[in-house]
Write an enzyme that holds these catalytic residues in place. Structure first.
Site, PDB file in Angstrom:
ATOM      1  N   ARG A  70       0.797  -1.208   0.054  1.00 13.04           N
ATOM      2  CA  ARG A  70       0.130  -0.008   0.141  1.00 13.04           C
ATOM      3  C   ARG A  70       0.916   1.260  -0.226  1.00 13.04           C
ATOM      4  O   ARG A  70       0.614   2.060  -0.600  1.00 13.04           O
ATOM      5  CB  ARG A  70      -0.963  -0.152   1.178  1.00 13.04           C
ATOM      6  CG  ARG A  70      -1.813  -1.064   0.922  1.00 13.04           C
ATOM      7  CD  ARG A  70      -3.004  -1.081   2.097  1.00 13.04           C
ATOM      8  NE  ARG A  70      -3.538   0.169   2.432  1.00 13.04           N
ATOM      9  CZ  ARG A  70      -4.053   0.637   3.713  1.00 13.04           C
ATOM     10  NH1 ARG A  70      -3.985  -0.419   4.403  1.00 13.04           N
ATOM     11  NH2 ARG A  70      -4.358   1.604   3.763  1.00 13.04           N
ATOM     12  N   ASN A 101      -7.304   9.510   6.314  1.00 13.80           N
ATOM     13  CA  ASN A 101      -6.290   9.019   5.516  1.00 13.80           C
ATOM     14  C   ASN A 101      -4.872   8.913   5.909  1.00 13.80           C
ATOM     15  O   ASN A 101      -4.230   9.733   6.368  1.00 13.80           O
ATOM     16  CB  ASN A 101      -6.492   9.723   3.992  1.00 13.80           C
ATOM     17  CG  ASN A 101      -7.493   9.489   3.594  1.00 13.80           C
ATOM     18  OD1 ASN A 101      -8.423   8.704   3.805  1.00 13.80           O
ATOM     19  ND2 ASN A 101      -8.033  10.242   2.510  1.00 13.80           N
ATOM     20  N   HIS A 118      -5.993   8.773  11.614  1.00 15.47           N
ATOM     21  CA  HIS A 118      -5.472   6.966  11.680  1.00 15.47           C
ATOM     22  C   HIS A 118      -4.080   6.839  11.239  1.00 15.47           C
ATOM     23  O   HIS A 118      -3.900   5.909  10.894  1.00 15.47           O
ATOM     24  CB  HIS A 118      -6.604   6.482  10.957  1.00 15.47           C
ATOM     25  CG  HIS A 118      -8.219   6.425  11.394  1.00 15.47           C
ATOM     26  ND1 HIS A 118      -9.059   6.132  10.320  1.00 15.47           N
ATOM     27  CD2 HIS A 118      -8.503   6.619  12.322  1.00 15.47           C
ATOM     28  CE1 HIS A 118     -10.194   6.141  11.112  1.00 15.47           C
ATOM     29  NE2 HIS A 118      -9.958   6.707  12.250  1.00 15.47           N
ATOM     30  N   CYS A 157      15.726  -1.981  20.299  1.00 15.51           N
ATOM     31  CA  CYS A 157      15.474  -3.121  21.157  1.00 15.51           C
ATOM     32  C   CYS A 157      15.220  -4.396  20.338  1.00 15.51           C
ATOM     33  O   CYS A 157      15.189  -5.437  20.771  1.00 15.51           O
ATOM     34  CB  CYS A 157      13.974  -3.150  22.104  1.00 15.51           C
ATOM     35  SG  CYS A 157      12.469  -3.322  20.969  1.00 15.51           S
TER      36      CYS A 157
HETATM   37  C1  BJW Z   1     -15.771   8.705  -2.853  1.00 16.05           C
HETATM   38  C2  BJW Z   1     -15.137   8.499  -4.243  1.00 16.05           C
HETATM   39  C3  BJW Z   1     -14.891   9.709  -4.859  1.00 16.05           C
HETATM   40  C4  BJW Z   1     -15.691   6.632  -3.418  1.00 16.05           C
HETATM   41  N1  BJW Z   1     -15.066  10.589  -4.423  1.00 16.05           N
HETATM   42  N2  BJW Z   1     -15.944   9.973  -2.560  1.00 16.05           N
HETATM   43  C5  BJW Z   1     -19.163  -1.645  16.935  1.00 16.05           C
HETATM   44  C6  BJW Z   1     -19.977  -0.466  16.658  1.00 16.05           C
HETATM   45  C7  BJW Z   1     -19.137   1.001  16.790  1.00 16.05           C
HETATM   46  C8  BJW Z   1     -17.900   1.003  16.766  1.00 16.05           C
HETATM   47  C9  BJW Z   1     -17.203  -0.467  16.829  1.00 16.05           C
HETATM   48  C10 BJW Z   1     -17.705  -1.566  16.849  1.00 16.05           C
HETATM   49  N3  BJW Z   1     -16.893  -2.509  16.796  1.00 16.05           N
HETATM   50  C11 BJW Z   1     -15.805  -1.944  16.950  1.00 16.05           C
HETATM   51  C12 BJW Z   1     -15.735  -0.717  17.090  1.00 16.05           C
HETATM   52  C13 BJW Z   1     -14.906   0.340  16.915  1.00 16.05           C
HETATM   53  C14 BJW Z   1     -14.137   0.541  15.578  1.00 16.05           C
HETATM   54  C15 BJW Z   1     -15.141   0.770  14.612  1.00 16.05           C
HETATM   55  O1  BJW Z   1     -15.457   2.004  14.411  1.00 16.05           O
HETATM   56  N4  BJW Z   1     -15.526  -0.182  13.861  1.00 16.05           N
HETATM   57  C16 BJW Z   1     -16.669  -0.119  12.932  1.00 16.05           C
HETATM   58  C17 BJW Z   1     -16.050  -0.723  11.571  1.00 16.05           C
HETATM   59  C18 BJW Z   1     -17.781  -0.774  13.469  1.00 16.05           C
HETATM   60  N5  BJW Z   1     -13.041   1.574  15.948  1.00 16.05           N
HETATM   61  C19 BJW Z   1     -11.992   1.462  16.338  1.00 16.05           C
HETATM   62  O2  BJW Z   1     -11.373   0.297  16.670  1.00 16.05           O
HETATM   63  C20 BJW Z   1     -11.112   2.513  16.535  1.00 16.05           C
HETATM   64  N6  BJW Z   1     -10.567   2.769  17.908  1.00 16.05           N
HETATM   65  C21 BJW Z   1     -11.307   2.878  18.735  1.00 16.05           C
HETATM   66  O3  BJW Z   1     -12.593   2.752  18.847  1.00 16.05           O
HETATM   67  O4  BJW Z   1     -10.621   3.029  19.882  1.00 16.05           O
HETATM   68  C22 BJW Z   1     -11.360   3.009  21.235  1.00 16.05           C
HETATM   69  C23 BJW Z   1     -11.304   1.519  21.744  1.00 16.05           C
HETATM   70  C24 BJW Z   1      -9.930   1.145  21.827  1.00 16.05           C
HETATM   71  C25 BJW Z   1      -9.811  -0.320  22.571  1.00 16.05           C
HETATM   72  C26 BJW Z   1     -11.183  -0.848  22.852  1.00 16.05           C
HETATM   73  C27 BJW Z   1     -12.553  -0.244  22.636  1.00 16.05           C
HETATM   74  C28 BJW Z   1     -12.350   1.054  22.073  1.00 16.05           C
HETATM   75  C29 BJW Z   1      -9.795   2.658  15.640  1.00 16.05           C
HETATM   76  C30 BJW Z   1     -10.216   2.759  14.202  1.00 16.05           C
HETATM   77  C31 BJW Z   1      -8.963   2.607  13.146  1.00 16.05           C
HETATM   78  C32 BJW Z   1      -9.427   2.483  11.641  1.00 16.05           C
HETATM   79  N7  BJW Z   1      -8.643   2.112  11.065  1.00 16.05           N
HETATM   80  C33 BJW Z   1      -8.692   1.915   9.496  1.00 16.05           C
HETATM   81  C34 BJW Z   1      -7.370   1.410   9.341  1.00 16.05           C
HETATM   82  C35 BJW Z   1      -6.098   2.304   8.995  1.00 16.05           C
HETATM   83  C36 BJW Z   1      -4.890   1.572   8.724  1.00 16.05           C
HETATM   84  C37 BJW Z   1      -5.087   1.017   7.206  1.00 16.05           C
HETATM   85  O5  BJW Z   1      -5.204   2.155   6.424  1.00 16.05           O
HETATM   86  O6  BJW Z   1      -5.111  -0.041   7.102  1.00 16.05           O
HETATM   87  O7  BJW Z   1      -8.821   3.174   9.176  1.00 16.05           O
HETATM   88  S1  BJW Z   1     -10.097   1.015   9.132  1.00 16.05           S
HETATM   89  C38 BJW Z   1     -10.373   2.062   7.756  1.00 16.05           C
HETATM   90  O8  BJW Z   1     -11.743   2.672   7.710  1.00 16.05           O
HETATM   91  C39 BJW Z   1      -9.313   3.282   7.576  1.00 16.05           C
HETATM   92  C40 BJW Z   1     -10.191   4.360   7.169  1.00 16.05           C
HETATM   93  O9  BJW Z   1      -9.482   5.769   7.589  1.00 16.05           O
HETATM   94  C41 BJW Z   1     -11.435   3.978   8.051  1.00 16.05           C
HETATM   95  C42 BJW Z   1     -12.577   4.907   7.368  1.00 16.05           C
HETATM   96  O10 BJW Z   1     -12.804   4.535   6.050  1.00 16.05           O
HETATM   97  P1  BJW Z   1     -13.201   5.851   5.045  1.00 16.05           P
HETATM   98  O11 BJW Z   1     -12.221   6.770   4.881  1.00 16.05           O
HETATM   99  O12 BJW Z   1     -14.424   6.186   5.453  1.00 16.05           O
HETATM  100  O13 BJW Z   1     -13.376   4.533   3.505  1.00 16.05           O
HETATM  101  P2  BJW Z   1     -14.418   3.702   3.123  1.00 16.05           P
HETATM  102  O14 BJW Z   1     -13.778   2.807   2.161  1.00 16.05           O
HETATM  103  O15 BJW Z   1     -15.335   3.112   4.206  1.00 16.05           O
HETATM  104  O16 BJW Z   1     -15.353   4.723   2.381  1.00 16.05           O
HETATM  105  C43 BJW Z   1     -15.086   5.537   1.348  1.00 16.05           C
HETATM  106  C44 BJW Z   1     -16.040   6.411   0.869  1.00 16.05           C
HETATM  107  O17 BJW Z   1     -15.745   7.137  -0.381  1.00 16.05           O
HETATM  108  C45 BJW Z   1     -17.365   5.672   0.453  1.00 16.05           C
HETATM  109  O18 BJW Z   1     -18.569   6.359   1.092  1.00 16.05           O
HETATM  110  C46 BJW Z   1     -17.470   5.951  -1.200  1.00 16.05           C
HETATM  111  O19 BJW Z   1     -18.834   5.990  -1.839  1.00 16.05           O
HETATM  112  C47 BJW Z   1     -16.713   7.217  -1.216  1.00 16.05           C
HETATM  113  N8  BJW Z   1     -15.922   7.451  -2.434  1.00 16.05           N
HETATM  114  N9  BJW Z   1     -14.818   7.175  -4.558  1.00 16.05           N
HETATM  115  C48 BJW Z   1     -15.889  10.931  -3.400  1.00 16.05           C
HETATM  116  N10 BJW Z   1     -14.183   9.904  -5.881  1.00 16.05           N
HETATM  117 ZN    ZN Z   2      12.250  -1.191  19.984  1.00 17.93          ZN
END
Ligand code: BJW
Ligand code: ZN
Length: 256
Positions: A70, A101, A118, A157
């Site tokens: 990536r 992002n 993120h 480490c």
């Molecule tokens: C266009 C387009 C164009 C297309 N023009 N638009 C149940 C309920 C609620 C919450 C949770 C749950 N179970 C677990 C959770 C918590 C979890 C969460 O939210 N999960 C959900 C999926 C349910 N969250 C977490 O774990 C977060 N931490 C947290 O909660 O900490 C507190 C805690 C800690 C310990 C214990 C308990 C609580 C951390 C979240 C980290 C997310 N990480 C990722 C990966 C990052 C690394 C990597 O890059 O690999 O982040 S996941 C992924 O999703 C990435 C993104 O930043 C994030 C958001 O995605 P995004 O950007 O919205 O992308 P898409 O693909 O979803 O959408 C794209 C959009 O673009 C679409 O709508 C298209 O239509 C549109 N589009 N072309 C304009 N040309």
């Molecule tokens: Zn280290």
């Protein structure tokens, strides 16, 4: 593309504009989104095997290789007209960019980013002791998303390096979160661009802005949960909608 006069007036008079961006803003640069049905990363790869600390502990080479693939795609990509329009809109008004992002395409379009909620693909750190470091020189060359690569070792480490991104179950970087909250406090116009609004806690930001009285504009070709909250839904790719909005805003100003 037509925009309502109400929206253009809000853009002209806004004191502080926030762009809250997600993977869709980089889609037209060739960076895959996560949840798009056909080409999204989670349609092809299993998030639980790649984007959690447990997955890395289980199989560091699988996870490191996937993130190097990536990172290579981002290194080869260029900012698109959406990134550039956001940078241009900041030329003569106060703009804060809060992005989910992990790429640097906003920065390479000339923007300063307020918060990377993120993390960053290009800021690895030690999985064991947390020491931040850099990638070894040279471009990564994994053949595809499935190529395994042994992560380099920490110089302090000896532990394995991990990507500097926020995985599921991890907390968001405190300083970025605080910067986003501080910017939100004075935002009066928020654009949510290219995010499915599904990942907590970032997805709450537009709703909080709306409850504080900010105008919320969504730019997305698809519907999301934000549709009901947004004051304006601009349905289309960000690389077309945002440059058109910038042009319409400039035309309106020059017509006076
Ligand atoms: C266009 C387009 C164009 C297309 N023009 N638009 C149940 C309920 C609620 C919450 C949770 C749950 N179970 C677990 C959770 C918590 C979890 C969460 O939210 N999960 C959900 C999926 C349910 N969250 C977490 O774990 C977060 N931490 C947290 O909660 O900490 C507190 C805690 C800690 C310990 C214990 C308990 C609580 C951390 C979240 C980290 C997310 N990480 C990722 C990966 C990052 C690394 C990597 O890059 O690999 O982040 S996941 C992924 O999703 C990435 C993104 O930043 C994030 C958001 O995605 P995004 O950007 O919205 O992308 P898409 O693909 O979803 O959408 C794209 C959009 O673009 C679409 O709508 C298209 O239509 C549109 N589009 N072309 C304009 N040309
Ligand atoms: Zn280290």
């Amino acid at each position: 593309m037509d925009f309502s006069d109400d929206l253009l007036a809000r853009l002209e008079h806004a004191r502080h504009v926030m762009f809250f961006t997600g993977a869709g803003v980089s889609a037209e640069s060739g960076i895959p989104t996560f949840r798009d049905a056909m080409h999204g990363l989670w349609a092809r790869f299993d998030a639980t095997e790649l984007a959690t600390p447990e997955a890395f502990a289980r199989d560091p080479a699988l996870v490191w290789g996937w993130y190097e693939w990536r990172r290579m795609k981002v290194l080869q990509a260029q900012p698109n007209p959406a990134h550039r329009a956001i940078a241009a809109l900041a030329a003569d008004r106060r703009v804060s960019i809060v992005t989910q992002n992990v790429d640097d395409l906003h920065e390479r379009a000339g923007s300063t980013v307020c918060a990377h909620l993120h993390g960053h693909l290009s800021r690895p750190r030690c999985f064991d002791c947390g020491l931040p470091t850099r990638h070894p020189a040279g471009t990564p060359t994994p053949a595809d998303g499935g190529a395994r690569m042994t992560p380099p070792s920490c110089r302090k480490c000896g532990g394995p390096l991990r990507p500097g991104v926020v995985w599921f179950g991890e907390t968001l970087p405190e300083s970025d979160w605080q910067a986003a909250m501080a910017a939100l406090a004075s935002t009066d116009l928020l654009f949510s661009v290219g995010t499915s609004s599904m990942v907590w806690p970032a997805a709450e930001i537009p709703g909080w802005a709306s409850r504080r009285g900010s105008c919320v504009v969504q730019v997305n070709p698809q519907t999301t949960a934000l549709d009901e909250i947004a004051d304006f839904n601009l349905r289309g790719p960000a690389g077309q909608v945002l440059p058109a909005l910038l042009a319409a805003s400039e035309r309106r100003r020059h017509a006076r």
